[in-house]
Design a protein around this motif. Structure first.
Motif, PDB file in Angstrom:
ATOM      1  N   HIS A   1       6.492  36.533  20.200  1.00 13.64           N
ATOM      2  CA  HIS A   1       6.698  36.017  18.844  1.00 13.64           C
ATOM      3  C   HIS A   1       5.539  35.132  18.425  1.00 13.64           C
ATOM      4  CE1 HIS A   1      10.787  37.603  18.897  1.00 13.64           C
ATOM      5  NE2 HIS A   1      10.911  37.102  20.108  1.00 13.64           N
ATOM      6  N   GLY A   2       5.500  34.814  17.141  1.00 12.37           N
ATOM      7  CA  GLY A   2       4.386  34.087  16.572  1.00 12.37           C
ATOM      8  C   GLY A   2       4.388  32.600  16.880  1.00 12.37           C
ATOM      9  N   CYS A   3       3.243  31.972  16.639  1.00 10.33           N
ATOM     10  CA  CYS A   3       3.083  30.538  16.862  1.00 10.33           C
ATOM     11  C   CYS A   3       3.964  29.744  15.908  1.00 10.33           C
ATOM     12  CB  CYS A   3       1.612  30.158  16.668  1.00 10.33           C
ATOM     13  SG  CYS A   3       1.225  28.438  17.040  1.00 10.33           S
ATOM     14  N   GLY A   4       4.681  28.773  16.442  1.00 19.82           N
ATOM     15  CA  GLY A   4       5.512  27.903  15.619  1.00 19.82           C
ATOM     16  C   GLY A   4       6.859  28.480  15.233  1.00 19.82           C
ATOM     17  N   THR A   5       7.230  29.623  15.802  1.00 23.06           N
ATOM     18  CA  THR A   5       8.507  30.249  15.446  1.00 23.06           C
ATOM     19  C   THR A   5       9.684  29.677  16.224  1.00 23.06           C
ATOM     20  OG1 THR A   5       8.183  31.991  17.094  1.00 23.06           O
ATOM     21  CG2 THR A   5       7.368  32.433  14.865  1.00 23.06           C
ATOM     22  N   ASN A   6       9.406  28.899  17.272  1.00 23.53           N
ATOM     23  CA  ASN A   6      10.434  28.350  18.170  1.00 23.53           C
ATOM     24  C   ASN A   6      11.212  29.441  18.911  1.00 23.53           C
ATOM     25  OD1 ASN A   6      10.873  26.182  15.489  1.00 23.53           O
ATOM     26  ND2 ASN A   6      10.045  25.481  17.429  1.00 23.53           N
ATOM     27  N   LYS A   7      10.666  30.653  18.954  1.00 25.14           N
ATOM     28  CA  LYS A   7      11.321  31.766  19.649  1.00 25.14           C
ATOM     29  C   LYS A   7      10.707  31.942  21.033  1.00 25.14           C
ATOM     30  CE  LYS A   7      12.633  34.358  15.505  1.00 25.14           C
ATOM     31  NZ  LYS A   7      12.516  35.648  14.772  1.00 25.14           N
ATOM     32  N   ASP A   8      11.569  31.962  22.040  1.00 28.63           N
ATOM     33  CA  ASP A   8      11.128  32.010  23.430  1.00 28.63           C
ATOM     34  C   ASP A   8      11.444  33.378  24.029  1.00 28.63           C
ATOM     35  OD1 ASP A   8      10.410  31.490  26.043  1.00 28.63           O
ATOM     36  OD2 ASP A   8      12.250  30.384  26.500  1.00 28.63           O
ATOM     37  N   GLU A   9      10.465  34.273  24.012  1.00 29.64           N
ATOM     38  CA  GLU A   9      10.597  35.572  24.654  1.00 29.64           C
ATOM     39  C   GLU A   9       9.238  35.934  25.235  1.00 29.64           C
ATOM     40  OE1 GLU A   9      12.471  40.025  23.807  1.00 29.64           O
ATOM     41  OE2 GLU A   9      12.069  38.670  22.126  1.00 29.64           O
ATOM     42  N   HIS A  10       9.195  36.098  26.547  1.00 28.01           N
ATOM     43  CA  HIS A  10       7.925  36.236  27.241  1.00 28.01           C
ATOM     44  C   HIS A  10       7.375  37.654  27.191  1.00 28.01           C
ATOM     45  CE1 HIS A  10       9.167  32.548  29.888  1.00 28.01           C
ATOM     46  NE2 HIS A  10       9.071  32.262  28.606  1.00 28.01           N
ATOM     47  N   ALA A  11       6.041  37.743  27.265  1.00 22.69           N
ATOM     48  CA  ALA A  11       5.337  39.027  27.269  1.00 22.69           C
ATOM     49  C   ALA A  11       4.350  39.050  28.427  1.00 22.69           C
ATOM     50  CB  ALA A  11       4.603  39.234  25.943  1.00 22.69           C
ATOM     51  N   HIS A  12       3.862  40.245  28.768  1.00 21.89           N
ATOM     52  CA  HIS A  12       2.851  40.385  29.802  1.00 21.89           C
ATOM     53  C   HIS A  12       1.577  39.637  29.413  1.00 21.89           C
ATOM     54  CE1 HIS A  12       5.295  43.274  31.891  1.00 21.89           C
ATOM     55  NE2 HIS A  12       5.297  44.117  30.871  1.00 21.89           N
ATOM     56  N   ILE A  13       0.859  39.168  30.420  1.00 21.89           N
ATOM     57  CA  ILE A  13      -0.346  38.374  30.200  1.00 21.89           C
ATOM     58  C   ILE A  13      -1.385  39.150  29.385  1.00 21.89           C
ATOM     59  CG2 ILE A  13      -2.262  37.152  31.322  1.00 21.89           C
ATOM     60  CD1 ILE A  13       0.536  35.858  31.681  1.00 21.89           C
ATOM     61  N   GLY A  14      -1.745  38.579  28.233  1.00 14.74           N
ATOM     62  CA  GLY A  14      -2.755  39.179  27.374  1.00 14.74           C
ATOM     63  C   GLY A  14      -2.243  40.250  26.445  1.00 14.74           C
ATOM     64  N   GLU A  15      -0.950  40.577  26.521  1.00 13.99           N
ATOM     65  CA  GLU A  15      -0.413  41.665  25.704  1.00 13.99           C
ATOM     66  C   GLU A  15       0.584  41.182  24.655  1.00 13.99           C
ATOM     67  OE1 GLU A  15       0.887  45.060  27.906  1.00 13.99           O
ATOM     68  OE2 GLU A  15      -1.150  45.422  28.646  1.00 13.99           O
ATOM     69  N   GLY A  16       0.687  39.871  24.498  1.00 10.33           N
ATOM     70  CA  GLY A  16       1.573  39.311  23.491  1.00 10.33           C
ATOM     71  C   GLY A  16       0.797  38.694  22.343  1.00 10.33           C
ATOM     72  N   GLU A  17       1.453  37.799  21.632  1.00 14.54           N
ATOM     73  CA  GLU A  17       0.849  37.181  20.453  1.00 14.54           C
ATOM     74  C   GLU A  17      -0.224  36.154  20.808  1.00 14.54           C
ATOM     75  OE1 GLU A  17       1.445  37.955  17.195  1.00 14.54           O
ATOM     76  OE2 GLU A  17       2.577  39.632  18.038  1.00 14.54           O
ATOM     77  N   ILE A  18      -0.156  35.559  21.996  1.00 14.96           N
ATOM     78  CA  ILE A  18      -1.217  34.640  22.416  1.00 14.96           C
ATOM     79  C   ILE A  18      -2.490  35.420  22.671  1.00 14.96           C
ATOM     80  CG2 ILE A  18      -1.963  32.946  24.139  1.00 14.96           C
ATOM     81  CD1 ILE A  18       1.000  32.270  24.587  1.00 14.96           C
ATOM     82  N   GLY A  19      -2.373  36.531  23.374  1.00 13.92           N
ATOM     83  CA  GLY A  19      -3.488  37.452  23.521  1.00 13.92           C
ATOM     84  C   GLY A  19      -4.454  37.126  24.646  1.00 13.92           C
ATOM     85  N   VAL A  20      -5.438  38.021  24.817  1.00 17.09           N
ATOM     86  CA  VAL A  20      -6.370  37.939  25.932  1.00 17.09           C
ATOM     87  C   VAL A  20      -7.231  36.683  25.863  1.00 17.09           C
ATOM     88  CG1 VAL A  20      -8.374  39.011  27.033  1.00 17.09           C
ATOM     89  CG2 VAL A  20      -6.434  40.423  26.323  1.00 17.09           C
ATOM     90  N   GLU A  21      -7.800  36.372  24.708  1.00 19.32           N
ATOM     91  CA  GLU A  21      -8.698  35.218  24.601  1.00 19.32           C
ATOM     92  C   GLU A  21      -7.974  33.921  24.960  1.00 19.32           C
ATOM     93  OE1 GLU A  21     -11.441  32.695  21.404  1.00 19.32           O
ATOM     94  OE2 GLU A  21     -10.593  34.627  20.798  1.00 19.32           O
ATOM     95  N   GLY A  22      -6.783  33.747  24.412  1.00 18.17           N
ATOM     96  CA  GLY A  22      -6.031  32.530  24.695  1.00 18.17           C
ATOM     97  C   GLY A  22      -5.600  32.435  26.143  1.00 18.17           C
TER      98      GLY A  22
END
Length: 278
Positions: free
Chosen positions: A216-237
């Protein structure tokens, strides 16, 4: 040195977590001492504990961290829930001592009407009443901040640290920090987040990281995990956070999903690929 591992099951005996961690390719990790969905005392014998310690030393895996039950609520204004949370916390730190595990990780919980100030005071009060064995430290985990849950802001963590007599530490969950509004999707954003944590809480108090991408997006307060680098935070982060954690000497435990044919082993290998120190 890169310290990365996964949250590992103790099914069949706590010592099995060590063998699983070896299979995943991890060199530190996290466990539950019992089912996190119920009020339950762990059933770990001294023999099992000794075997866990010996295997951890043999495979050079550590530091481990115990994650407390999801039912624990340090911020609650309800006397009954406060006592259950206190009893559960006391059991967890005692088990950590038995297993020679240095950290017990806990969420602050929800104030459920007590207000932010009241909830944080309640949390500090519960922490004060725990008899923490020497060599064990309680870590407060950063939260996604939904509803009345506290810990989404670094100021919450600092307030509890200031108000409790316990020498607590902290664990940043990357998916939680992202959900709470800390933009860690870029190298600059990671640098700014670490700088803010250092100013508000102190980097010397950051003892562990839960490394997770987010669905989920930044600041949404939604907690659902994704694989490393494959979510909304992404590879760079993720790359920036991993390398900054290694620079600070902070171990990382994955709580990534097992889906799309990708397991803890896949995610640990992904972390190693993104780590410049490897």
């Amino acid at each position: 040195m890169l310290k990365v591992g996964a949250h590992t099951s103790i099914a069949g005996g706590v010592y099995n977590a060590v063998e699983d961690q070896v299979e995943y390719g991890g060199n530190c990790g996290q466990i539950f001492s019992h089912s996190p969905q119920v009020w339950q005392d762990p059933s770990i014998s001294e023999d099992d504990a000794e075997r866990f310690i010996e295997l951890s030393e043999e495979h050079d895996i550590g530091p481990w961290v115990i994650h407390t039950s999801y039912l624990v609520n340090l911020c609650t204004p309800k006397d009954g829930l406060r006592q259950k949370s206190l009893d559960s916390m006391q059991t967890e730190v005692d088990v950590a001592d038995l297993l020679d595990i240095p950290y017990v990780n806990v969420h602050l919980g929800a104030h459920t009407g007590a207000g932010v100030e009241g909830g944080l005071e309640n949390a500090a009060s519960v922490l004060d009443d725990i008899d923490v064995p020497e060599g064990v430290q309680i870590l407060i985990e950063s939260d996604a901040g939904s509803g009345t849950k506290l810990g989404g802001q670094f100021e919450h963590l600092a307030t509890v640290m200031d108000e409790t007599s316990q020498e607590i530490g902290f664990c940043i969950d990357t998916a939680h920090a992202w959900a709470a509004g800390y933009d860690i999707s870029t190298e600059e954003g990671v640098a700014d987040t670490f700088a803010e944590f250092d100013e508000v809480v102190g980097l010397e108090n950051l003892k562990y990281v839960h490394l997770n991408d987010s669905k989920h997006g930044c600041g949404t307060n939604k907690d659902e995990h994704a694989h490393i680098g494959e979510g909304e935070i992404g590879v760079e982060g993720m790359r920036a956070f991993i390398n900054r954690s290694v620079e600070e000497g902070v171990p990382m435990a994955l709580e990534t999903p097992t889906e799309d044919g990708k397991s803890f082993a896949w995610n640990i290998e992904r972390v190693r690929e993104l780590c410049e120190a490897e």
